[in-house]
Design a protein around this motif. Structure first.
Motif, PDB file in Angstrom:
ATOM      1  N   VAL B 115       0.844  -1.209   0.000  1.00  0.00           N
ATOM      2  CA  VAL B 115       0.000   0.000   0.000  1.00  0.00           C
ATOM      3  C   VAL B 115       0.873   1.250   0.000  1.00  0.00           C
ATOM      4  O   VAL B 115       0.621   2.214  -0.718  1.00  0.00           O
ATOM      5  N   GLU B 116       1.955   1.177   0.808  1.00  0.00           N
ATOM      6  CA  GLU B 116       2.875   2.316   0.836  1.00  0.00           C
ATOM      7  C   GLU B 116       3.412   2.613  -0.548  1.00  0.00           C
ATOM      8  O   GLU B 116       3.441   3.746  -1.016  1.00  0.00           O
ATOM      9  N   LYS B 117       3.832   1.526  -1.228  1.00  0.00           N
ATOM     10  CA  LYS B 117       4.359   1.685  -2.580  1.00  0.00           C
ATOM     11  C   LYS B 117       3.313   2.330  -3.474  1.00  0.00           C
ATOM     12  O   LYS B 117       3.589   3.267  -4.222  1.00  0.00           O
ATOM     13  N   MET B 118       2.096   1.831  -3.368  1.00  0.00           N
ATOM     14  CA  MET B 118       1.020   2.329  -4.218  1.00  0.00           C
ATOM     15  C   MET B 118       0.798   3.819  -3.962  1.00  0.00           C
ATOM     16  O   MET B 118       0.680   4.603  -4.903  1.00  0.00           O
ATOM     17  N   PHE B 119       0.779   4.167  -2.662  1.00  0.00           N
ATOM     18  CA  PHE B 119       0.531   5.577  -2.353  1.00  0.00           C
ATOM     19  C   PHE B 119       1.673   6.470  -2.807  1.00  0.00           C
ATOM     20  O   PHE B 119       1.453   7.580  -3.298  1.00  0.00           O
ATOM     21  N   ALA B 120       2.882   5.934  -2.646  1.00  0.00           N
ATOM     22  CA  ALA B 120       4.030   6.707  -3.133  1.00  0.00           C
ATOM     23  C   ALA B 120       3.852   6.997  -4.608  1.00  0.00           C
ATOM     24  O   ALA B 120       4.044   8.130  -5.082  1.00  0.00           O
ATOM     25  N   GLY B 121       3.445   5.973  -5.337  1.00  0.00           N
ATOM     26  CA  GLY B 121       3.217   6.131  -6.780  1.00  0.00           C
ATOM     27  C   GLY B 121       2.160   7.169  -7.063  1.00  0.00           C
ATOM     28  O   GLY B 121       2.342   8.083  -7.874  1.00  0.00           O
ATOM     29  N   ILE B 122       1.019   7.003  -6.349  1.00  0.00           N
ATOM     30  CA  ILE B 122      -0.102   7.920  -6.598  1.00  0.00           C
ATOM     31  C   ILE B 122       0.308   9.362  -6.274  1.00  0.00           C
ATOM     32  O   ILE B 122       0.080  10.284  -7.047  1.00  0.00           O
ATOM     33  N   THR B 123       0.977   9.499  -5.097  1.00  0.00           N
ATOM     34  CA  THR B 123       1.388  10.845  -4.686  1.00  0.00           C
ATOM     35  C   THR B 123       2.295  11.479  -5.733  1.00  0.00           C
ATOM     36  O   THR B 123       2.156  12.638  -6.115  1.00  0.00           O
ATOM     37  N   ARG B 124       3.234  10.620  -6.221  1.00  0.00           N
ATOM     38  CA  ARG B 124       4.162  11.109  -7.224  1.00  0.00           C
ATOM     39  C   ARG B 124       3.429  11.615  -8.449  1.00  0.00           C
ATOM     40  O   ARG B 124       3.656  12.729  -8.934  1.00  0.00           O
ATOM     41  N   VAL B 125       2.518  10.792  -8.921  1.00  0.00           N
ATOM     42  CA  VAL B 125       1.760  11.175 -10.119  1.00  0.00           C
ATOM     43  C   VAL B 125       0.959  12.449  -9.852  1.00  0.00           C
ATOM     44  O   VAL B 125       0.961  13.392 -10.641  1.00  0.00           O
ATOM     45  N   LEU B 126       0.320  12.490  -8.667  1.00  0.00           N
ATOM     46  CA  LEU B 126      -0.543  13.645  -8.370  1.00  0.00           C
ATOM     47  C   LEU B 126       0.280  14.943  -8.263  1.00  0.00           C
ATOM     48  O   LEU B 126      -0.161  16.002  -8.685  1.00  0.00           O
ATOM     49  N   THR B 127       1.492  14.813  -7.705  1.00  0.00           N
ATOM     50  CA  THR B 127       2.289  16.047  -7.531  1.00  0.00           C
ATOM     51  C   THR B 127       3.003  16.442  -8.809  1.00  0.00           C
ATOM     52  O   THR B 127       3.196  17.619  -9.094  1.00  0.00           O
ATOM     53  N   LEU B 128       3.402  15.427  -9.608  1.00  0.00           N
ATOM     54  CA  LEU B 128       4.231  15.754 -10.758  1.00  0.00           C
ATOM     55  C   LEU B 128       3.457  15.875 -12.069  1.00  0.00           C
ATOM     56  O   LEU B 128       3.982  16.325 -13.072  1.00  0.00           O
ATOM     57  N   ALA B 129       2.177  15.484 -12.059  1.00  0.00           N
ATOM     58  CA  ALA B 129       1.426  15.375 -13.312  1.00  0.00           C
ATOM     59  C   ALA B 129       1.374  16.697 -14.078  1.00  0.00           C
ATOM     60  O   ALA B 129       1.473  16.736 -15.301  1.00  0.00           O
ATOM     61  N   GLU B 130       1.231  17.816 -13.341  1.00  0.00           N
ATOM     62  CA  GLU B 130       1.025  19.077 -14.040  1.00  0.00           C
ATOM     63  C   GLU B 130       2.307  19.896 -14.186  1.00  0.00           C
ATOM     64  O   GLU B 130       2.264  21.067 -14.574  1.00  0.00           O
ATOM     65  N   GLN B 131       3.398  19.281 -13.780  1.00  0.00           N
ATOM     66  CA  GLN B 131       4.639  20.054 -13.888  1.00  0.00           C
ATOM     67  C   GLN B 131       5.253  19.958 -15.283  1.00  0.00           C
ATOM     68  O   GLN B 131       5.155  18.925 -15.909  1.00  0.00           O
TER      69      GLN B 131
END
Lengths: 878, 131
Positions: B115-131
């Motif tokens: 789950v941690e891995k999954m959240f890390a992934g999601i967080t990454r995508v959510l923070t970096l998607a619009e950059q």
């Protein structure tokens, strides 16, 4: 295996869930009350916050369940409830199936025991019986056997053996035993290992009478030596000669014929001591049965070719005996094709009939189930209307059917096990160890189970279409009533019933033909009168007599027997008619000089008889004289012949007395008397020529003494025993009434009639219940219509015609078809049952009457019900 | 970090689950089991205590229908992540207490890691998607 454990600990789990939930709520109530709520308020709040207790319990339990299994269990429970509600229906269905599956299990076990099962030896499937000649008889001469054994390249080994009797003396009281004389390699080629001690081997064979050893069968060791392990090495006396017991055969080994259980085995090289004479050196004397173990990679065809090439070279070396010799292979166990052929055909026929019966039962039950589905059409319509899937309803109906089938199958199997045990213990022929082991085994159980399952599915499927096309709206509106069936010309149920009646008629026809044949054969003229006659079978060789002692002792015995008060006639012969086995020989006309087989005038059955034989046997002398004490060795050879013999050899009758003919070797024989024709080998044989030569001129060790008297068997038997013991206490013999002894000849016909009779009765019961079911259904479903008809003034005849006319027409049609089929089928029977002809007015009438009786019996109750319909009561019910 | 994820899980999936079960199952299968395992590995508890505890830590986000825990508990018993034994309630009543087994502990660790891995992934995508 956890799921398995869970299956059994589930109830504890369920309780725990309920407990946990209860604890939960209790805790909650207490804590809410602590906060100031009243108990009632707290309980209400606790339950509200907890949710639906029942639903949650159920969800929690589901975790532990096997959804499909659980719902099947549910189906089974429901089916049990439904079946309990109609005990009559359930009992009929279960009983029908029990009978039919039982019959199938029995016939299958017979089929397996007699036809399919290989001999009970390691790799029994590689064993083949070597048969001789175009008529494929199992007998072979010993020199031919030895040549085949040593020259063939296709068998790992060839064994020879013979069925034989000898007098066994273990404690000073000799009694006849049945045995196999066998070649030295017998046990080694079969791959059998001794239970105790050792077996004899090829190395023990060193010329005639060189191997005085015997091997006991396990059963004989148990019954006659009380399972004493010390018997190995003990000596016994066989026909007064000393023999050593080498060992005991293993329990499962019953010899190389599936119908014959030898008490012991002795080396064939000792034939002279055991049988009194030896023909091991005579290439023309056949009689050894030969079995070979095929080499790996050899096909039976290759082996046959190999054997026949040996036959060709033997024919060149020994043109006199072996010209035209050929070999063929057959399955061992039933004397090759001699018994095997007819037995296979008959058992296969029985299996077919049993299968037909089961099919008829399925048809029967199919209509019952579809009638039941129709009865429940309202219930089914309701369930469909409430959202049940049709698949679910079908599964329910099928569960019921399979349940009934399984219970019926289990009951049938239990009954068949009882019958098979009895059959295995049955010895149809007195004084001879002939019996067939048909012990039920795993195969029987599996086949019965599969049959039960298959038939359950089969008859369970019958109502499927009916359910699938059911319209819930119509069903609920109109109730259980449907008139659609009556309008359709032919329904599935009609077809099933017709098929079933036809099958029943086939069975009734064949069993009547068989029974009638039996009755006729019992009443027919045997050429002798078995009533009031006892026979004594004795072999002087077993008591140590030889040479000239034999005829002298035989005359002393006859004189003593004739002196018993009440005895009216007595005589003896080498064989008696209609006993197991007979010997045939070629005879030549007086003018023949070259005694080749192709020049023979007739093949005739030969008997060696004593003076007084014909009077004792009750055979009528037509002309001339019978044999007397003057026809001794010194006197010219004489014979009494039967009518068929006279016709064959001398053409017209009247020229017979005083004429001469020649027997093998060219000896001239003069005919001195003419007797009536009779039955000699089997009851169903055509008239055969027979000659009775004087036993004084050709003595025989083994004789059958016929004693005609006006005493009862209970009086004469002990008197005979006393007389014989008085002459020589060491004389082994058996006494029986001649009628009992005839059981041998009648055995095949009796067994066939019995089997067919049972199947016929089963078929009749099935037809009865089947017709009854349909008729009752037809009446009960048209009760309202019948009531209206009666109210409108219909007469009794018209009511009956409406209610049952269709059933009766089906019955007539089905019976007719069955009768025709049955007549065709009984042609097969005429090979087994004497004079079994289907074109017998009595049989035809019998079949028609039986079917009519079945019809009337089956329709009686429904007809009464149709006639007693009370329109007022019916209308009130609606 | 872990406690943050847990809070997040509670506030999203479990609340959703408790309100509308079908949706939850589609979203995070195994999430409820994780919560239960985590809670019970802190301390073995009986059903009521477990429900109370979940309610307390989730504050008002969790509109718990207490009964819904039971099928999940049974599933976990069947899989072998939990076992029961007799114990005492807060009010000293004898009750069945649920306890995490070794297999349950192992499962929880694996699940948390993934789950941690999954959240890390999601967080990454959510923070970096619009950059």
């Amino acid at each position: 295996m956890r799921w398995f454990k869970q299956l059994f600990t589930r109830h504890r789990r369920y309780n725990e869930i309920s407990e946990s939930i209860r604890e939960h709520i209790d805790e909650k109530v207490t804590s809410l009350m602590d906060r100031g709520m009243s108990r009632v308020q707290a309980e209400r709040a606790a339950r509200r916050e907890f949710g639906n207790v029942t639903l949650i319990e159920e969800r929690s339990r589901e975790v532990w369940q096997w959804p499909t299994l659980e719902s099947i269990v549910g189906d089974v429970r429901f089916a049990l409830r439904q079946l309990r509600k109609s005990p009559g229906f359930t009992a009929t269905a279960i009983l029908t199936l029990a009978l039919c599956i039982g019959a199938n299990a029995i016939v299958f076990s017979l089929l397996y025991g007699l036809v399919l099962r290989p001999l009970n030896v390691p790799e029994g499937r590689n064993l083949y019986q070597v048969e001789v000649g175009k008529d494929r008889s199992p007998g072979m001469s010993y020199p031919d056997y030895v040549d085949l054994r040593d020259r063939n390249r296709s068998f790992d080994g060839l064994i020879a053996y013979e069925i034989s009797t000898a007098g066994l003396d273990t404690d000073g009281n000799p009694s006849p035993v049945w045995l196999h004389t066998a070649s030295g390699n017998y046990f080694d080629v079969l791959g059998i290992h001794p239970y105790l001690g050792r077996f004899f081997h090829s190395t023990d064979e060193n010329g005639p009478n060189s191997a005085p050893y015997i091997v006991l069968s396990y059963a004989f060791w148990q019954s006659h030596f009380q399972s004493n392990k010390g018997v190995v090495g003990r000596t016994v006396r066989l026909n007064k000669f000393t023999y050593t017991i080498l060992g005991v055969a293993p329990p499962g080994f019953r010899g190389t014929e599936s119908f014959y259980t030898p008490a012991l085995w002795a080396p064939i090289v000792n034939q002279q001591q055991i049988e009194g004479s030896s023909n091991l050196d005579k290439r023309g004397s056949q009689g050894r049965w030969v079995i070979g173990r095929l080499k790996g990679g050899m096909t039976p065809a290759q082996a046959t070719e190999n054997l026949n090439s040996i036959a060709t070279s033997l024919a060149k070396e020994y043109p006199k005996e072996d010209t035209g010799m050929s070999f063929a292979l057959a399955r061992p166990g039933l004397a090759g094709d001699m018994l095997g052929g007819p037995v296979h055909a008959f058992v296969a026929g029985l299996m077919l009939l049993a299968g037909l019966i089961l099919l008829a039962a399925c048809a029967n039950l199919g209509s019952l189930f579809s009638a039941r589905a129709a009865d429940r059409s309202r219930e089914i319509a309701l369930r469909v209307a409430l959202g049940s899937s049709r698949g679910r309803i079908l599964r329910q109906l099928l569960t019921e059917a399979v349940l009934v089938a399984m219970v019926g199958g289990a009951m049938g199997l239990a009954a068949s096990v009882v019958v098979l045990r009895w059959l295995s213990a049955w010895q149809p022929i007195p004084d001879m160890p002939i019996n067939i082991t048909v012990h039920p085994d795993a195969r029987t159980y599996i086949v019965s189970l599969l049959l039960a399952l298959a038939s359950g599915l089969l008859f369970g499927m019958v109502p499927v279409r009916q359910v699938l096309k059911a319209d819930p709206y119509q069903g609920i509106k109109a109730g259980a009533f449907e008139f659609t069936d009556a309008r359709r010309r032919v329904t599935l149920r009609d077809v099933l019933l017709t098929v079933q009646i036809a099958v029943c008629a086939v069975l009734v026809t064949s069993s009547l033909v068989a029974v009638r044949g039996m009755v006729r054969s019992l009443k027919s003229n045997f050429g002798f009168v078995p009533q009031n006659t006892m026979q004594v079978n004795t072999d002087l060789n077993m008591a140590g007599y030889s040479g000239d002692q034999v005829p002298m002792m035989q005359k002393r015995i006859l004189d003593a027997v004739q002196r018993i008060p009440g005895v009216t006639a007595a005589g003896y012969a080498s064989r008696i008619p209609l006993n197991l086995g007979w010997s045939e020989t070629a005879v030549f006309s007086d003018s023949t000089t070259d005694y080749k087989m192709s020049n023979k005038a007739a093949q005739t059955i030969e008997y060696y008889a004593s003076p007084g034989y014909f009077q004792a046997a009750g055979t009528t002398l037509l002309r001339g004289r019978t044999l007397n004490w003057n026809d001794s060795k010194k006197a010219p050879r004489v014979a009494v012949v039967n009518q068929e013999f006279a016709r064959k050899l001398f053409g017209s009758e009247g020229k017979d007395i005083g004429s001469f003919f020649k027997i093998a070797g060219g000896t001239r024989v003069q005919v001195v008397g003419l007797v009536e024709d009779g039955k000699y080998g089997t009851l169903s044989e055509d008239p055969k020529p027979a000659m009775f030569l004087s036993i004084l001129q050709t003595p025989s060790n083994a004789i059958w003494i016929l004693v005609r008297s006006n005493l009862s068997p209970q009086e004469l038997g002990p008197a005979l025993e006393r007389t014989l013991h008085g002459l020589d206490p060491g004389l082994p013999f058996t006494i029986n009434t001649w009628e009992k002894e005839l059981g041998t000849a009648l055995f095949a016909a009796r067994a066939a009639s019995m089997a067919l009779g049972v199947l016929g009765a089963l078929g009749a019961i099935l037809a009865l219940t089947g017709i009854f079911g349909i008729a009752a259904y037809s009446v009960s479903h048209r009760l309202r219509e019948l009531g209206i008809r009666i109210a409108l003034g219909a007469r009794r005849k018209e009511v009956l015609e409406t209610a049952l006319g269709r059933v009766f027409r089906l019955l007539t049609f089905g019976s007719l078809m069955g009768l025709l089929l049955g007549l065709a089928a009984t042609r097969v029977l005429s090979f087994i049952v004497y004079q079994a002809t289907p074109r017998d007015p009595l049989v035809l009438t019998g079949v028609v009457l039986t079917m009519l009786l079945i019809g009337i019996l089956a329709i009686w109750l429904p007809a009464q019900r149709a006639l007693s319909v009370d329109p007022l009561a019916l209308l009130r019910e609606e | 970090m872990k406690s943050l994820i847990l809070t997040y899980l509670f506030k999203t999936t479990i609340v959703a689950h408790m309100k509308k079960k079908a949706q939850y199952r589609g979203l995070f299968p195994g999430a409820l089991e994780m919560m239960i395992l985590k809670t019970l590995s802190w301390k073995p508890m009986h059903g009521y205590a477990l429900a109370q505890r979940l309610k307390d830590i989730s504050e008002d986000y969790l509109q718990i229908e207490e009964g819904s825990l039971y099928p999940a508990l049974q599933r976990m018993l069947k899989t072998g992540w939990l076992e029961t034994e007799m114990g005492l309630s807060a009010r000293n009543r004898p009750v069945r207490v649920f306890k995490v087994t070794e297999a349950g502990k192992k499962h929880l660790e694996q699940e948390l890691a993934s789950v941690e891995k999954m959240f890390a992934g999601i967080t990454r995508v959510l923070t970096l998607a619009e950059q």
